[in-house]
Design an enzyme around this catalytic site. Sequence first.
Site, PDB file in Angstrom:
ATOM      1  N   ILE A 155       0.839  -1.206   0.000  1.00 23.92           N
ATOM      2  CA  ILE A 155       0.000   0.000   0.000  1.00 23.92           C
ATOM      3  C   ILE A 155       0.872   1.253   0.000  1.00 23.92           C
ATOM      4  O   ILE A 155       0.641   2.193  -0.779  1.00 23.92           O
ATOM      5  CB  ILE A 155      -0.959  -0.010   1.214  1.00 23.92           C
ATOM      6  N   ARG A 234      -3.595   1.420  11.093  1.00 21.26           N
ATOM      7  CA  ARG A 234      -4.245   0.895  12.300  1.00 21.26           C
ATOM      8  C   ARG A 234      -4.218   1.997  13.361  1.00 21.26           C
ATOM      9  O   ARG A 234      -3.211   2.702  13.515  1.00 21.26           O
ATOM     10  CB  ARG A 234      -3.515  -0.334  12.847  1.00 21.26           C
ATOM     11  N   ASP A 258      -8.608   7.077   9.137  1.00 21.27           N
ATOM     12  CA  ASP A 258      -9.641   6.093   8.788  1.00 21.27           C
ATOM     13  C   ASP A 258      -9.717   5.030   9.874  1.00 21.27           C
ATOM     14  O   ASP A 258     -10.586   4.169   9.840  1.00 21.27           O
ATOM     15  CB  ASP A 258      -9.282   5.454   7.437  1.00 21.27           C
ATOM     16  N   GLU A 263     -11.479   2.184  18.097  1.00 20.41           N
ATOM     17  CA  GLU A 263     -12.561   2.062  17.108  1.00 20.41           C
ATOM     18  C   GLU A 263     -13.477   0.846  17.337  1.00 20.41           C
ATOM     19  O   GLU A 263     -14.618   0.837  16.863  1.00 20.41           O
ATOM     20  CB  GLU A 263     -11.994   2.006  15.684  1.00 20.41           C
ATOM     21  N   HIS A 295     -13.064   3.385   9.026  1.00 15.50           N
ATOM     22  CA  HIS A 295     -12.356   2.198   8.522  1.00 15.50           C
ATOM     23  C   HIS A 295     -12.964   1.720   7.203  1.00 15.50           C
ATOM     24  O   HIS A 295     -13.437   0.584   7.095  1.00 15.50           O
ATOM     25  CB  HIS A 295     -12.380   1.075   9.569  1.00 15.50           C
ATOM     26  N   GLN A 296     -12.952   2.607   6.226  1.00 19.77           N
ATOM     27  CA  GLN A 296     -13.566   2.279   4.941  1.00 19.77           C
ATOM     28  C   GLN A 296     -12.568   2.279   3.782  1.00 19.77           C
ATOM     29  O   GLN A 296     -12.965   2.119   2.624  1.00 19.77           O
ATOM     30  CB  GLN A 296     -14.692   3.276   4.621  1.00 19.77           C
TER      31      GLN A 296
HETATM   32  P1  NAD Z   1       2.801  -4.854   3.611  1.00 14.64           P
HETATM   33  O1  NAD Z   1       3.167  -5.987   4.494  1.00 14.64           O
HETATM   34  O2  NAD Z   1       2.884  -5.020   2.119  1.00 14.64           O
HETATM   35  O3  NAD Z   1       3.664  -3.560   3.999  1.00 14.64           O
HETATM   36  C1  NAD Z   1       3.891  -3.171   5.315  1.00 14.64           C
HETATM   37  C2  NAD Z   1       5.291  -2.570   5.359  1.00 14.64           C
HETATM   38  O4  NAD Z   1       5.490  -2.017   6.681  1.00 14.64           O
HETATM   39  C3  NAD Z   1       6.405  -3.597   5.133  1.00 14.64           C
HETATM   40  O5  NAD Z   1       7.269  -3.145   4.110  1.00 14.64           O
HETATM   41  C4  NAD Z   1       7.117  -3.670   6.474  1.00 14.64           C
HETATM   42  O6  NAD Z   1       8.516  -3.929   6.353  1.00 14.64           O
HETATM   43  C5  NAD Z   1       6.855  -2.262   7.008  1.00 14.64           C
HETATM   44  N1  NAD Z   1       7.106  -2.109   8.434  1.00 14.64           N
HETATM   45  C6  NAD Z   1       6.930  -3.009   9.428  1.00 14.64           C
HETATM   46  N2  NAD Z   1       7.344  -2.474  10.597  1.00 14.64           N
HETATM   47  C7  NAD Z   1       7.778  -1.217  10.329  1.00 14.64           C
HETATM   48  C8  NAD Z   1       8.328  -0.177  11.117  1.00 14.64           C
HETATM   49  N3  NAD Z   1       8.539  -0.312  12.442  1.00 14.64           N
HETATM   50  N4  NAD Z   1       8.662   1.003  10.510  1.00 14.64           N
HETATM   51  C9  NAD Z   1       8.488   1.155   9.165  1.00 14.64           C
HETATM   52  N5  NAD Z   1       7.986   0.186   8.374  1.00 14.64           N
HETATM   53  C10 NAD Z   1       7.632  -0.980   8.941  1.00 14.64           C
HETATM   54  O7  NAD Z   1       1.323  -4.456   4.058  1.00 14.64           O
HETATM   55  P2  NAD Z   1       0.244  -3.617   3.208  1.00 14.64           P
HETATM   56  O8  NAD Z   1      -0.611  -4.549   2.444  1.00 14.64           O
HETATM   57  O9  NAD Z   1       0.925  -2.490   2.524  1.00 14.64           O
HETATM   58  O10 NAD Z   1      -0.678  -3.069   4.413  1.00 14.64           O
HETATM   59  C11 NAD Z   1      -0.163  -2.139   5.355  1.00 14.64           C
HETATM   60  C12 NAD Z   1      -1.155  -1.974   6.495  1.00 14.64           C
HETATM   61  O11 NAD Z   1      -2.332  -1.306   6.018  1.00 14.64           O
HETATM   62  C13 NAD Z   1      -1.731  -3.287   7.088  1.00 14.64           C
HETATM   63  O12 NAD Z   1      -0.854  -3.834   8.044  1.00 14.64           O
HETATM   64  C14 NAD Z   1      -3.028  -2.839   7.700  1.00 14.64           C
HETATM   65  O13 NAD Z   1      -2.778  -2.459   9.052  1.00 14.64           O
HETATM   66  C15 NAD Z   1      -3.385  -1.574   6.910  1.00 14.64           C
HETATM   67  N6  NAD Z   1      -4.639  -1.739   6.134  1.00 14.64           N
HETATM   68  C16 NAD Z   1      -5.661  -0.889   6.374  1.00 14.64           C
HETATM   69  C17 NAD Z   1      -6.855  -1.010   5.651  1.00 14.64           C
HETATM   70  C18 NAD Z   1      -8.019  -0.068   5.842  1.00 14.64           C
HETATM   71  O14 NAD Z   1      -9.103  -0.351   5.319  1.00 14.64           O
HETATM   72  N7  NAD Z   1      -7.879   1.049   6.513  1.00 14.64           N
HETATM   73  C19 NAD Z   1      -6.973  -2.037   4.699  1.00 14.64           C
HETATM   74  C20 NAD Z   1      -5.876  -2.887   4.461  1.00 14.64           C
HETATM   75  C21 NAD Z   1      -4.716  -2.732   5.194  1.00 14.64           C
END
Ligand code: NAD
Length: 331
Positions: A155, A234, A258, A263, A295-296
Amino acid sequence: MKTAVFSARRYDQTLLARANVAGAHQLLFLQDRLSLETAGLAAGCEAVSVFVNDDAGAAVLEQLAAQGTRFVTTRSTGFNHIDALAAARLGMTVARVADYSPHSVAEFAVGLLLAVNRKIARASMRTREGNFELDGLMGFDLHGKTVGVIGTGKIGAIFARIMAGFGSKVLGSDMHRNAEFEALGGRYVEAAELFAASDVVSLHCPLTEATRYIVNAQSLASAKHGCILVNTSRGGLVDTEAAIAALKSGRLRGLAIDVYEQEASLFFQDLSSTVITDDVIQRLVSFPNVIVTGHQAFFTEEAIGQIMQTTIRNLSEFEAGADLGERLVRA
Ligand code: NAD
């Protein structure tokens, strides 16, 4: 496989039932969140499907295991709501949706940033009242500004690519370097430098013990004065009280979230006819420079379709004893 589906909203029920081709699994839809009080509803179910605000902590997992549940699959990528160590101890398998449209969340983060910077929600509310004044609506160009991305995974890298398209300079903080992020001109720096240099900070790392309150009074004190913070990852990544203090002092020019650390008792339900007793969220939504959504970010047709299909696939593959690969949550 008999599966209790917790936190099942109408769209979960419709789309999960549609993905459950030929009725391969017997789905018991429950609107309740999974908790110690509701775990009993899954009695006799070999599997449970959960969502982000369900409580799959040790005590709940113990009760589920005692009732015969062997598999927990979450309809999300994040799995901080599941105690994976406790699950392993209880001999339960845990799975997630490792991959679904990361564009859904990245695009929403950009939307929140534009909305809070350019005060789009405020402007829309004003024009509905017949007020076409511009006072109080001034934002800043994103072109030429510095945008810090904490977590440059799937993301975060897409968010960074969109911001590079705006002409922003992109900084990243992550222990794993992503070549895609560097290819678009992103530069890795330490978190402290990122906070100090960024006009916008967007959070895209998972919630772990190491990242809890990664945005706190100290990091905000070192942040560039007048920066905007966006959190679509999160709630527990941000110390909300510290963010409120930074909004009051002007250190934060805007906040767009979000997700919110408390929450679980608020989101995914209509509380408009009740008195909300969470004073922190009430304080937050009272600020003119704060946007809160429930959270959308993931909520697009593409993402939801993929989440439901993968959930059914997780159930089928677990039942068949197949290797779930990166969808398996390891302790
Ligand atoms: P991903 O695993 O592809 O990427 C997460 C990145 O964070 C990784 O590169 C990891 O190395 C890095 N990371 C871990 N610890 C870290 C730290 N201390 N400092 C800096 N970077 C660090 O995950 P993704 O698919 O990109 O998703 C990211 C997050 O988005 C998920 O964990 C979830 O919490 C959140 N999310 C939110 C929604 C929403 O609807 N709001 C939906 C999907 C995911």
